[in-house]
Scaffold this active site. Structure first.
Site, short mmCIF file in Angstrom:
data_model
loop_
_atom_site.label_atom_id
_atom_site.label_comp_id
_atom_site.label_asym_id
_atom_site.label_seq_id
_atom_site.Cartn_x
_atom_site.Cartn_y
_atom_site.Cartn_z
N ASN A 65 91.46 62.63 68.97
CA ASN A 65 90.71 62.53 67.72
C ASN A 65 90.41 61.04 67.54
O ASN A 65 91.26 60.28 67.07
CB ASN A 65 91.52 63.07 66.53
CG ASN A 65 90.66 63.09 65.26
OD1 ASN A 65 89.61 62.46 65.19
ND2 ASN A 65 91.11 63.82 64.25
N PRO B 247 91.83 55.81 64.10
CA PRO B 247 91.97 55.08 62.85
C PRO B 247 91.96 55.94 61.59
O PRO B 247 91.21 56.91 61.49
CB PRO B 247 90.77 54.13 62.84
CG PRO B 247 89.82 54.66 63.84
CD PRO B 247 90.65 55.38 64.87
N ASN B 248 92.83 55.55 60.69
CA ASN B 248 92.96 56.12 59.34
C ASN B 248 93.62 57.49 59.31
O ASN B 248 93.89 58.00 58.22
CB ASN B 248 91.60 56.17 58.63
CG ASN B 248 90.98 54.80 58.49
OD1 ASN B 248 91.62 53.90 57.94
ND2 ASN B 248 89.78 54.60 59.02
N TYR C 211 90.34 66.16 53.55
CA TYR C 211 91.34 66.31 54.61
C TYR C 211 92.58 67.11 54.19
O TYR C 211 93.46 67.32 55.02
CB TYR C 211 91.77 64.93 55.12
CG TYR C 211 90.64 64.18 55.80
CD1 TYR C 211 90.17 64.58 57.04
CD2 TYR C 211 90.03 63.10 55.18
CE1 TYR C 211 89.14 63.90 57.67
CE2 TYR C 211 88.99 62.41 55.79
CZ TYR C 211 88.54 62.82 57.03
OH TYR C 211 87.52 62.15 57.65
N GLU D 275 87.98 66.64 72.83
CA GLU D 275 87.66 65.99 71.55
C GLU D 275 88.05 66.94 70.41
O GLU D 275 87.70 68.13 70.46
CB GLU D 275 86.15 65.71 71.49
CG GLU D 275 85.70 65.12 70.17
CD GLU D 275 84.16 65.01 70.08
OE1 GLU D 275 83.44 65.65 70.87
OE2 GLU D 275 83.70 64.29 69.17
N HIS E 267 88.52 67.31 65.94
CA HIS E 267 88.37 66.78 64.57
C HIS E 267 88.92 67.79 63.59
O HIS E 267 88.75 69.01 63.78
CB HIS E 267 86.89 66.52 64.24
CG HIS E 267 86.27 65.52 65.16
ND1 HIS E 267 86.51 64.17 65.06
CD2 HIS E 267 85.45 65.70 66.22
CE1 HIS E 267 85.85 63.55 66.03
NE2 HIS E 267 85.20 64.45 66.75
N ARG F 255 79.02 67.21 57.77
CA ARG F 255 79.40 66.36 56.62
C ARG F 255 78.21 65.57 56.11
O ARG F 255 77.19 65.44 56.77
CB ARG F 255 80.59 65.49 57.00
CG ARG F 255 81.87 66.35 57.02
CD ARG F 255 83.08 65.59 57.40
NE ARG F 255 83.35 64.48 56.49
CZ ARG F 255 84.37 63.65 56.65
NH1 ARG F 255 85.20 63.82 57.67
NH2 ARG F 255 84.56 62.65 55.80
N ALA G 212 86.60 57.69 63.33
CA ALA G 212 85.28 57.09 63.16
C ALA G 212 84.71 56.50 64.46
O ALA G 212 83.49 56.42 64.64
CB ALA G 212 85.30 56.02 62.07
N ARG H 71 94.71 60.35 51.91
CA ARG H 71 93.33 59.97 52.22
C ARG H 71 92.37 61.10 51.86
O ARG H 71 92.49 62.20 52.44
CB ARG H 71 93.23 59.68 53.72
CG ARG H 71 91.84 59.45 54.23
CD ARG H 71 91.81 59.47 55.75
NE ARG H 71 90.48 59.13 56.21
CZ ARG H 71 90.02 59.33 57.43
NH1 ARG H 71 90.81 59.86 58.34
NH2 ARG H 71 88.79 59.01 57.76
C1 DQA Z 1 87.56 62.93 61.76
C2 DQA Z 1 86.06 62.92 61.42
C3 DQA Z 1 85.49 61.52 61.51
O1 DQA Z 1 84.12 61.52 61.16
C4 DQA Z 1 86.23 60.59 60.57
O2 DQA Z 1 85.77 59.26 60.72
C5 DQA Z 1 87.71 60.66 60.68
C6 DQA Z 1 88.33 61.97 60.90
C7 DQA Z 1 88.17 64.33 61.59
O3 DQA Z 1 89.24 64.57 62.16
O4 DQA Z 1 87.63 65.17 60.86
O5 DQA Z 1 88.41 59.69 60.50
O6 DQA Z 1 87.69 62.57 63.13
#
Ligand code: DQA
Length: 146
Positions: free
Chosen positions: A74, A9-10, A22, A98, A100, A107, A77, A17
């Site tokens: 990825n 998501p997102n 990011y 995994e 990120h 963070r 959240a 964003r």
């Molecule tokens: C993320 C880190 C997560 O905490 C966050 O909710 C994201 C992006 C990252 O790629 O840094 O949406 O997965």
């Protein structure tokens, strides 16, 4: 070898964003770079993005049914609270890496400091922006290509 990359998501909002966190890299650019890199390594890559937890789970199952060699995930959240995704990773007999862009553990928000999926995953690469994904591709190539 065949790798499925699943973005949660997102991540489709990359580019606009929280650019201070990011960067202004767009989601389309991320996909393009990963496809190019995988191609240069003779890896067949499929990349999907969804904002829905159940679709991430379906995609993990799909990777197993379709006999991919590995998955790069990825979970965004969902990383921090989805036991259903944890179970889905455990349910498939594939290496799931995994990744990120940021390092959630350093963070500000405390909820990001826990990954509930980490122990189900084979390996984690985080905090190196797009390089986290490249490292995951290299890891799968080095350990799982036949
Ligand atoms: C993320 C880190 C997560 O905490 C966050 O909710 C994201 C992006 C990252 O790629 O840094 O949406 O997965």
């Amino acid at each position: 070898m065949r790798i499925l990359i699943i973005n949660g998501p997102n991540l489709n909002m990359l580019g606009t964003r929280e650019v201070d966190i990011y960067s202004n890299m767009t989601y389309q650019y991320l996909e393009k770079q990963l496809k190019e890199y995988a191609g240069s390594q003779a890896i067949d890559v499929e990349i999907r993005q969804t904002n829905l937890e159940g679709i991430i789970i379906d995609m993990l199952h799909y990777a197993a049914f379709e006999k991919f060699d590995g998955v790069i995930l990825n979970a965004a959240a969902y990383t921090h609270y989805s036991y259903a995704i944890y179970d889905a990773i455990k349910a498939i007999n594939l290496p799931v890496i995994e990744v990120h862009l940021t390092n959630p553990k350093t963070r500000e928000e405390a909820f990001r400091h826990t990954s509930v999926i980490e122990s189900a995953c084979t390996k984690t690469f985080q905090g190196n922006h797009i390089q986290s994904y490249i490292d995951a591709i290299d890891y799968l190539k080095d350990h799982y290509s036949s």
